[in-house]
Design a protein around this motif. Structure first.
Motif, PDB file in Angstrom:
ATOM      1  N   ARG A 317       8.408   5.842  -4.720  1.00 46.96           N
ATOM      2  CA  ARG A 317       8.532   4.837  -3.608  1.00 46.96           C
ATOM      3  C   ARG A 317       6.837   4.725  -3.325  1.00 46.96           C
ATOM      4  O   ARG A 317       6.126   4.047  -2.456  1.00 46.96           O
ATOM      5  CB  ARG A 317       9.168   5.106  -1.771  1.00 46.96           C
ATOM      6  N   LEU A 318       6.502   6.604  -3.640  1.00 45.74           N
ATOM      7  CA  LEU A 318       4.559   5.973  -3.686  1.00 45.74           C
ATOM      8  C   LEU A 318       3.778   5.839  -4.213  1.00 45.74           C
ATOM      9  O   LEU A 318       2.870   4.311  -4.361  1.00 45.74           O
ATOM     10  CB  LEU A 318       5.081   7.734  -3.969  1.00 45.74           C
ATOM     11  N   GLN A 319       5.085   5.217  -5.602  1.00 38.28           N
ATOM     12  CA  GLN A 319       3.933   4.657  -6.994  1.00 38.28           C
ATOM     13  C   GLN A 319       4.238   3.252  -5.941  1.00 38.28           C
ATOM     14  O   GLN A 319       2.762   2.439  -6.287  1.00 38.28           O
ATOM     15  CB  GLN A 319       4.477   4.512  -8.425  1.00 38.28           C
ATOM     16  N   GLU A 320       5.571   2.493  -5.293  1.00 39.06           N
ATOM     17  CA  GLU A 320       5.233   1.168  -4.802  1.00 39.06           C
ATOM     18  C   GLU A 320       4.023   1.003  -3.595  1.00 39.06           C
ATOM     19  O   GLU A 320       4.253  -0.305  -4.093  1.00 39.06           O
ATOM     20  CB  GLU A 320       6.898   0.890  -4.254  1.00 39.06           C
ATOM     21  N   MET A 321       4.474   1.865  -3.207  1.00 43.35           N
ATOM     22  CA  MET A 321       3.653   1.613  -2.311  1.00 43.35           C
ATOM     23  C   MET A 321       2.040   1.441  -2.782  1.00 43.35           C
ATOM     24  O   MET A 321       1.345   0.490  -1.835  1.00 43.35           O
ATOM     25  CB  MET A 321       3.127   2.872  -0.890  1.00 43.35           C
ATOM     26  N   MET A 322       1.724   2.504  -3.869  1.00 48.62           N
ATOM     27  CA  MET A 322      -0.358   2.127  -4.348  1.00 48.62           C
ATOM     28  C   MET A 322       0.764   1.346  -5.038  1.00 48.62           C
ATOM     29  O   MET A 322      -1.392   0.442  -4.679  1.00 48.62           O
ATOM     30  CB  MET A 322      -0.041   3.753  -5.102  1.00 48.62           C
ATOM     31  N   ALA A 323       1.051   0.847  -5.280  1.00 49.42           N
ATOM     32  CA  ALA A 323       0.954  -0.630  -6.699  1.00 49.42           C
ATOM     33  C   ALA A 323       0.641  -1.764  -5.455  1.00 49.42           C
ATOM     34  O   ALA A 323      -0.380  -3.026  -5.426  1.00 49.42           O
ATOM     35  CB  ALA A 323       2.164  -0.798  -7.157  1.00 49.42           C
ATOM     36  N   GLN A 324       1.452  -1.706  -4.401  1.00 48.69           N
ATOM     37  CA  GLN A 324       1.431  -3.143  -3.362  1.00 48.69           C
ATOM     38  C   GLN A 324      -0.061  -3.069  -3.015  1.00 48.69           C
ATOM     39  O   GLN A 324      -1.174  -3.811  -2.609  1.00 48.69           O
ATOM     40  CB  GLN A 324       1.716  -2.862  -2.167  1.00 48.69           C
ATOM     41  N   MET A 325      -0.758  -1.640  -2.410  1.00 43.23           N
ATOM     42  CA  MET A 325      -2.414  -1.055  -1.987  1.00 43.23           C
ATOM     43  C   MET A 325      -3.625  -2.338  -3.086  1.00 43.23           C
ATOM     44  O   MET A 325      -4.045  -2.385  -3.086  1.00 43.23           O
ATOM     45  CB  MET A 325      -2.553  -0.607  -1.583  1.00 43.23           C
ATOM     46  N   CYS A 326      -2.809  -1.833  -4.381  1.00 49.25           N
ATOM     47  CA  CYS A 326      -4.426  -2.356  -5.490  1.00 49.25           C
ATOM     48  C   CYS A 326      -3.617  -3.965  -6.137  1.00 49.25           C
ATOM     49  O   CYS A 326      -5.045  -4.018  -5.752  1.00 49.25           O
ATOM     50  CB  CYS A 326      -3.685  -1.364  -6.352  1.00 49.25           C
ATOM     51  N   LYS A 327      -2.712  -4.514  -5.668  1.00 54.07           N
ATOM     52  CA  LYS A 327      -2.409  -5.201  -6.015  1.00 54.07           C
ATOM     53  C   LYS A 327      -3.418  -5.898  -4.552  1.00 54.07           C
ATOM     54  O   LYS A 327      -3.925  -7.624  -5.065  1.00 54.07           O
ATOM     55  CB  LYS A 327      -0.978  -6.000  -5.097  1.00 54.07           C
ATOM     56  N   ASP A 328      -3.599  -5.894  -3.343  1.00 53.25           N
ATOM     57  CA  ASP A 328      -4.138  -6.379  -2.956  1.00 53.25           C
ATOM     58  C   ASP A 328      -5.826  -6.795  -2.865  1.00 53.25           C
ATOM     59  O   ASP A 328      -6.427  -7.487  -1.640  1.00 53.25           O
ATOM     60  CB  ASP A 328      -3.682  -5.878  -0.510  1.00 53.25           C
ATOM     61  N   ARG A 329      -6.147  -5.193  -3.354  1.00 53.87           N
ATOM     62  CA  ARG A 329      -7.547  -5.259  -4.030  1.00 53.87           C
ATOM     63  C   ARG A 329      -7.540  -5.929  -5.181  1.00 53.87           C
ATOM     64  O   ARG A 329      -6.387  -6.118  -5.854  1.00 53.87           O
ATOM     65  CB  ARG A 329      -7.983  -3.652  -4.482  1.00 53.87           C
ATOM     66  N   ALA A 330      -8.918  -6.542  -5.703  1.00 54.52           N
ATOM     67  CA  ALA A 330      -8.905  -7.015  -6.833  1.00 54.52           C
ATOM     68  C   ALA A 330      -8.529  -6.470  -7.808  1.00 54.52           C
ATOM     69  O   ALA A 330      -9.295  -4.653  -8.378  1.00 54.52           O
ATOM     70  CB  ALA A 330     -10.360  -7.549  -6.913  1.00 54.52           C
TER      71      ALA A 330
END
Lengths: 386, 88
Positions: A317-330
């Protein structure tokens, strides 16, 4: 200019072999790693790509019954009982017949961690070093996690989120130090999860928060979070208040305290919140805080890579949330490893230690091998990077 | 008599541990020497290797301190012996 090839491997070999010993908490890890000599490593920073080969990676965890934490004295006894057996197994698996000829260096954890367990492992490390006449290298546990993560994921210069049972730090590299951008002001995230797990009387093995994650996955009410304190303080975090609050909720839940309006409907007395809901809300709340400070650190150092290391880093879940944040950044990327390397292990100590050894950092006097409970990540001079 | 109190480590124990070779006894002494004593005013240890014997001399302020200190050193010595036995 960084040159990783100044010190030749022993015995005319074309590769280095290092033995790593880790025992700073309740995990005892022994690992053997091999680095080939690479031409490109003479000219510049290739420390994230050593073509490392893991010859063995053995771990034994001291586990306590559900509802109990591990104490330094008992953990040290566990490490003393198993250390030599694990070294033997690791060497056998790595097919090292004569350590005197086949090993270049022995790496051990100098700190940070619990004093007694660290000490019981360093005793074995010193003895091996003197028996086989092999130099020792002292490794900072956090740097071990970072270097292993970089080698496995090939991330060149990531912001590192180091989350484990004893540490919570956001780290970025600058000018030969791993600098701490943000950290916990009180307890570590894994400690927060573990202590809540203790309240719920569920086990803490294999890694901090693993069983909370399993319960959180069973939460049927994911759009209705239980409101918890959100305690980001600038670049830092505080988690003890969240723990105290959710602990009191859990206790009310077990006692069936109908006066608690958050848990029970005031009119019907019906239970609104389950243990699974609490686990889910705790995870979401804590991880959102981590993602927030990580993102801010990424903006500071202008990088798009995140590397998650440490025992809590296995959390999907932590990895997912981090991935979501990274996706929103360029075009951001998240790098994470699996439990073999996230959870404390000997190989990571060998990896960081071997980099140090190849830059000429070895113990010259056994006095330097005294272990220490406090050893900050930015105390280490990172000579192997530009 | 402040000085007198600090020096009065009257509770004493001597251990002599025989190893197979003098090299092993020397290694054991070298491994044990570096670690600092937490309260040097209450407890002191000296390590000496003579031939194949590791001699350890403990001095403590009372028998409780002595017992705790001795047992922790013996734990370390056990690890050293096991390492030598299994890995030399």
């Amino acid at each position: 200019m960084v040159n990783l090839n100044t010190i030749a491997p022993k015995n005319g070999r074309s590769y280095y072999i290092a033995l790593g010993l880790e025992g700073s908490a309740n995990k005892l890890g022994v690992g053997v790693i091999k680095h080939p000599i690479l031409k490109e490593q003479e000219i510049g920073d290739h420390s994230h790509d050593c073509h490392a080969e893991i010859l063995s990676n053995i771990r034994d965890t001291y586990t306590t019954p559900p509802g109990e934490g591990f104490l330094p004295r008992d953990t040290a006894r566990h490490h003393r009982n198993w250390c030599v057996r694990l070294i033997k197994r690791a060497l056998k698996e790595a097919k090292i017949n004569d350590p005197r000829l086949d090993l270049d260096v022995i790496c051990f954890t100098k700190g940070p961690g619990m004093g007694a367990p660290l000490h019981s492992v360093v005793i074995a490390a010193r003895t091996c070093s003197l028996l086989w006449d092999i130099p020792l290298v002292r490794v900072n546990h956090c740097v071990g996690h970072i270097e292993m993560g970089r080698e496995i994921t090939k991330a060149v210069n990531p912001v590192v989120l180091y989350v484990s049972g004893g540490n919570t730090q956001v780290i970025a590299y600058s000018e030969n130090r791993y600098r701490i951008f943000g950290e916990t002001l009180d307890i570590a995230i894994g400690n927060c999860l573990d202590r809540f797990a203790r309240t719920l009387k569920i086990p803490n093995a294999p890694s901090p928060g693993y069983n909370i994650e399993q319960l959180a996955n069973k939460c049927k009410n994911k759009d209705q979070l239980v409101e918890l304190p959100y305690t980001v303080k600038g670049m830092d975090l505080s988690m003890s208040g969240i723990l105290a609050y959710i602990d009191s909720l859990a206790k009310d839940l077990f006692k069936g305290n109908k006066k608690n309006k958050i848990l029970f409907d005031t009119k019907t007395g019906e239970q609104k919140v389950t243990v699974e809901d609490l686990c889910y809300s705790l995870q979401e709340n804590l991880f959102a805080m981590l993602v927030e400070i990580t993102e801010r650190a990424m903006a500071h150092v202008n990088t798009s890579q995140v590397l998650i290391v440490g025992g809590v880093g296995c959390n999907v879940r932590l990895q997912e949330m981090m991935a979501q944040m990274c996706k929103d950044r360029a075009n951001g990327q998240v790098h994470a490893t699996d439990e073999r390397f996230c959870i404390d292990n000997g190989v990571m100590i060998a990896q960081a230690g071997l980099l140090q050894y190849r830059m000429g950092d070895v113990v010259k006097d056994l006095k330097e091998t005294i272990v220490t409970q406090k050893f900050r990540t930015d105390e280490v001079y990172v000579s192997w990077r530009e | 008599m402040k000085n007198g109190r600090e020096m009065s480590l009257d509770y004493v124990l001597n251990l002599e541990i025989p190893f197979t070779t003098s090299r092993q006894a020397q290694i054991a002494a070298k491994v044990l020497v570096p670690d600092p004593i937490l309260k040097p005013q209450d407890f002191q240890v000296e390590y000496l290797s003579q031939d194949n014997i590791l001699a350890v001399h403990f001095r403590g302020i009372d028998d409780r301190v002595l017992r705790v200190g001795v047992s922790s050193v013996i734990d370390s010595i056990k690890t050293i012996i096991e390492t030598i036995d299994e890995l030399d």
